[in-house]
Write an enzyme that holds these catalytic residues in place. Sequence first.
Site, short mmCIF file in Angstrom:
data_model
loop_
_atom_site.label_atom_id
_atom_site.label_comp_id
_atom_site.label_asym_id
_atom_site.label_seq_id
_atom_site.Cartn_x
_atom_site.Cartn_y
_atom_site.Cartn_z
N HIS A 1 0.85 -1.20 0.00
CA HIS A 1 0.00 0.00 0.00
C HIS A 1 0.88 1.25 0.00
CE1 HIS A 1 -2.53 3.17 1.66
NE2 HIS A 1 -3.56 2.50 1.19
N ASP B 1 -11.22 2.05 -1.02
CA ASP B 1 -10.28 2.91 -0.30
C ASP B 1 -10.98 3.71 0.79
OD1 ASP B 1 -7.70 3.61 0.34
OD2 ASP B 1 -7.34 4.86 -1.42
MN MN Z 1 -5.62 3.10 0.62
#
Ligand code: MN
Length: 350
Positions: free
Chosen positions: A185, A311
């Site tokens: 990430h 997200d």
């Molecule tokens: Mn993210």
Amino acid sequence: MTDKTTAADRGYRRIATEEAFAPSELFDIYRKILAGPNPDPGFVSLMGFYMSSDSARAKHIIEYLQDLDAKRIAHMDEAGIDHQVIALTSPGVQIMDADLAVSFARTANDQLADAVRKHPTRLSGMIAVAPQNPAEAAKEIQRGLGLGLKGVIVNSHTHGEYLSDPKFWEIFEAAEAHDTPIYLHPNTPPRNMIQPFLECGLDGAIYGFGVETGMHALRIMTAGVFDRFPKLQMIIGHMGEALPFWSYRLDYMHRATVLSDRYPSMRPVKRKISEYLSDNFYITNSGVASEAAIKFTQNLIGVDRVMYAMDYPYQHAIEEVAILDAMDMPAQDKKRFFQTNAEEAFRLTT
Ligand code: MN
């Protein structure tokens, strides 16, 4: 949009695979780091902002990062998200000193595992590790899997260091041995990279994240990690941090660079960059509700390799679910995108 369809109506469950959380104790630690000597400029720009801003966006993010219960589930219901795969938010423990990072990774994993136990059909969680101590990280992967967590989260660089350095490869060895993927990430660019991004406001999720993390994934490939650990699976978000679009040039110039013996740091590896992308990576669309980008990436690395992410709570964008539902795509490919690729990648059982 408030989605009222069920998975049975649609023919697929929506599994969002790059969703974030933060224990409240994490912000206590972050406050101390921000108040300490010479804090990392990317960390100051990112968490220093979110933790102090009165903007609606910052307040929303800080509030919902800390919830793993009713408020999060209500947002999932509102957006039509059947299941979230959750990870400790960036930069997680990677901004901490090694000992604190090791112990706080355990704390975060215990909290996440408790939430998953409470909401097994709605939530799954990834294992946070401290790359600062690779041996402890390898142990925590095993412990986290025992807690029922799935996959490993690494928030890109750790104090400016990259997993391409063999000193970190115990982490890859553990992930491969346990057949669990590593989600790479983004993080803000490190101290020695960030200035040109910072001075024009491009260091965060808008662009700096993608540049830094795309480079990190490339470094892992060109260092020969997948030759040493051929079954290792990694996941990258944000449509592969643009690497699919670069793929042709990466293959051409990587080969040309190796053949010309230009850098001691770029030795021959067994396969092309595009082959590692197809065989060792899953790519999520986190933050990118673009049908064209999703189809391009499916075409390049395979429909069995591209999967859905929202997200949340950084991009709590309910309208994007309808955009993605409406993609002109064969039903079996859309089910792979929203559901079955995630089930396979993370070995989900609920
Ligand atoms: Mn993210």
